[in-house]
Scaffold this active site. Structure first.
Site, PDB file in Angstrom:
ATOM      1  N   HIS A  50     -11.411 -10.492  -0.916  1.00 47.38           N
ATOM      2  CA  HIS A  50     -10.613 -11.163  -1.959  1.00 47.38           C
ATOM      3  C   HIS A  50      -9.449 -11.877  -1.283  1.00 47.38           C
ATOM      4  O   HIS A  50      -8.389 -11.307  -1.068  1.00 47.38           O
ATOM      5  CB  HIS A  50     -10.120 -10.116  -2.972  1.00 47.38           C
ATOM      6  N   GLU A 102      -6.631  -7.929 -14.222  1.00 43.45           N
ATOM      7  CA  GLU A 102      -5.409  -8.042 -13.410  1.00 43.45           C
ATOM      8  C   GLU A 102      -4.246  -8.007 -14.401  1.00 43.45           C
ATOM      9  O   GLU A 102      -3.517  -7.016 -14.463  1.00 43.45           O
ATOM     10  CB  GLU A 102      -5.422  -9.345 -12.594  1.00 43.45           C
ATOM     11  N   ASP A 154      -3.491 -13.507  -1.720  1.00 46.17           N
ATOM     12  CA  ASP A 154      -2.819 -14.748  -1.303  1.00 46.17           C
ATOM     13  C   ASP A 154      -1.768 -14.374  -0.256  1.00 46.17           C
ATOM     14  O   ASP A 154      -0.567 -14.334  -0.548  1.00 46.17           O
ATOM     15  CB  ASP A 154      -2.158 -15.406  -2.524  1.00 46.17           C
TER      16      ASP A 154
HETATM   17  N1  HPA Z   1      -5.266 -14.159  -9.923  1.00 45.16           N
HETATM   18  C1  HPA Z   1      -5.738 -15.244 -10.530  1.00 45.16           C
HETATM   19  N2  HPA Z   1      -5.854 -16.406  -9.923  1.00 45.16           N
HETATM   20  C2  HPA Z   1      -5.490 -16.519  -8.658  1.00 45.16           C
HETATM   21  C3  HPA Z   1      -4.988 -15.441  -7.979  1.00 45.16           C
HETATM   22  C4  HPA Z   1      -4.877 -14.188  -8.640  1.00 45.16           C
HETATM   23  O1  HPA Z   1      -4.435 -13.149  -8.110  1.00 45.16           O
HETATM   24  N3  HPA Z   1      -4.705 -15.884  -6.732  1.00 45.16           N
HETATM   25  C5  HPA Z   1      -5.050 -17.179  -6.666  1.00 45.16           C
HETATM   26  N4  HPA Z   1      -5.513 -17.576  -7.836  1.00 45.16           N
HETATM   27 ZN    ZN Z   2      -7.240 -13.394  -6.529  1.00 45.33          ZN
END
Ligand code: HPA
Ligand code: ZN
Length: 339
Positions: free
Chosen positions: A20, A203, A282
């Site tokens: 990821h 999330e 990220d």
């Molecule tokens: N969530 C959703 N979209 C995203 C993320 C994330 O953590 N990182 C980059 N795009």
């Molecule tokens: Zn992500």
């Protein structure tokens, strides 16, 4: 177990897979300035320090705004090549043997950059990285859920000529209000075309989104998935079907999915028997690559070297490698542990 090592050193050395990672989220400010200068592009920031200072997020949308702004600097094929090469070199230096990389074509095609520019740059880098850094890779093309299904469908059409370079489709960006149910048709079409499927779910969004991703999009992996444990029946299904979760501890902390890492559900997830993996999401924005994620969550939850070993083993089982590749890389985790 390697008794002479600290858990942190054990983490640094253990072979692992990363499942990821958004390539646009690995865009370090230093590289951003270099590429902006080459492209004669303007940034609203004057220094690397100023950029890092701006990385104070209250939630996912806050982060996405600045993440898309940064990605807007990427223009030519060489920009995508350099971005991807920099990530792969860093990942390999942290003993990542295999990485499954997300990319967001709509972030670029929406600005007039050709799909071929994006995929040629990224694909060139992953191809060269095999020889240069000894890292294996797969690419996962994400649809931006806030742009809706027709834009995703158009993107899928653009990807079809590159079918052999892309292993799976995914779903990312602003989650709440954009449930998996909106993307049924495009995922069905992608699966018919031979792509595997994953989706960010749970999330910020509820456990119901995780259920929808499984049932309606027929994903083989859930990205994040934190909120699945609010639903016992769903958790049981994930355990029974060995559906992996790609958890991202520092991302969860920085985007305030958890207030403190000590409150992170990862230990409970492991105890429930979920196929949990640790990843960076990220890394340029959230303060760490994969090893920093392993270290931070290990410290916060008092995980043991045995737990770290389990997470590393899970990362290969959860990957899209074939069974032979999985067995080979997973054996390297055992060799490391027993050496
Ligand atoms: N969530 C959703 N979209 C995203 C993320 C994330 O953590 N990182 C980059 N795009
Ligand atoms: Zn992500």
């Amino acid at each position: 177990m390697k008794k002479e090592l600290t858990v942190d050193d054990f983490i640094k050395g253990i072979p692992k897979a990363e499942l990821h990672i958004h390539i646009e989220g690995s865009f370090e400010p230093e590289l951003m300035f270099k590429i902006a200068e080459r492209n004669k592009a303007r940034t609203r920031f004057k220094s690397v320090e100023e950029v890092r200072e701006a990385y104070k997020f209250c939630n996912l949308q806050d982060f996405l705004d600045i993440y898309y702004e940064g990605a807007g600097i990427l223009t030519g094929e060489e920009d995508f090549y350099e971005l991807t090469t920099a990530y792969l070199e860093k990942a390999a230096s942290q003993n990542v043997l295999h990485s499954e990389i997300f990319f967001d074509p709509q972030t670029h095609t929406g600005r007039g950059i050709g799909f071929s520019t994006v995929i040629d740059g990224i694909h060139g880098a992953v191809t060269d990285a095999g020889g240069k850094f000894g890292i294996s890779t797969r690419l996962i093309m994400c649809f931006l859920r806030d742009l809706g299904e027709s834009s995703a469908m158009k993107t899928l059409e653009e990807a079809l000529p590159y079918r052999d370079r892309i292993t799976a489709v995914g779903l990312d960006s602003a989650e709440v209000g954009n449930p998996p149910s909106k993307f049924r048709e495009v995922f069905a079409r992608a699966r018919e075309a031979g792509f595997l499927a994953v989706a960010h779910a749970g999330e910020e969004g509820p456990a119901q989104y995780v259920r929808e991703a499984l049932q309606l999009l027929k994903v083989s992996r859930i990205d994040h998935g934190n909120r699945c444990i609010e639903d016992d029946e769903l958790t049981e299904e994930l355990v029974r079907r060995r559906i992996p979760l790609t958890v991202c501890p520092l991302s969860n902390l920085r985007l305030k999915v958890v207030n403190r890492l000590e409150d992170h559900p990862l230990r409970r997830m492991l105890e429930r028997g979920l196929l949990v993996t640790v990843n960076s999401d990220d890394p340029a924005y959230f303060g760490g690559y994969i090893n920093e994620n392993y270290s931070a969550i290990t410290r916060a939850l008092n995980l043991t070297a045995e737990d770290v070993y389990k997470l590393a083993k899970n990362s290969f089982e959860a990957s899209f490698l074939n069974e032979g590749e999985k067995a080979e890389m997973s054996a390297r985790v055992d060799e490391y542990k027993n050496s």
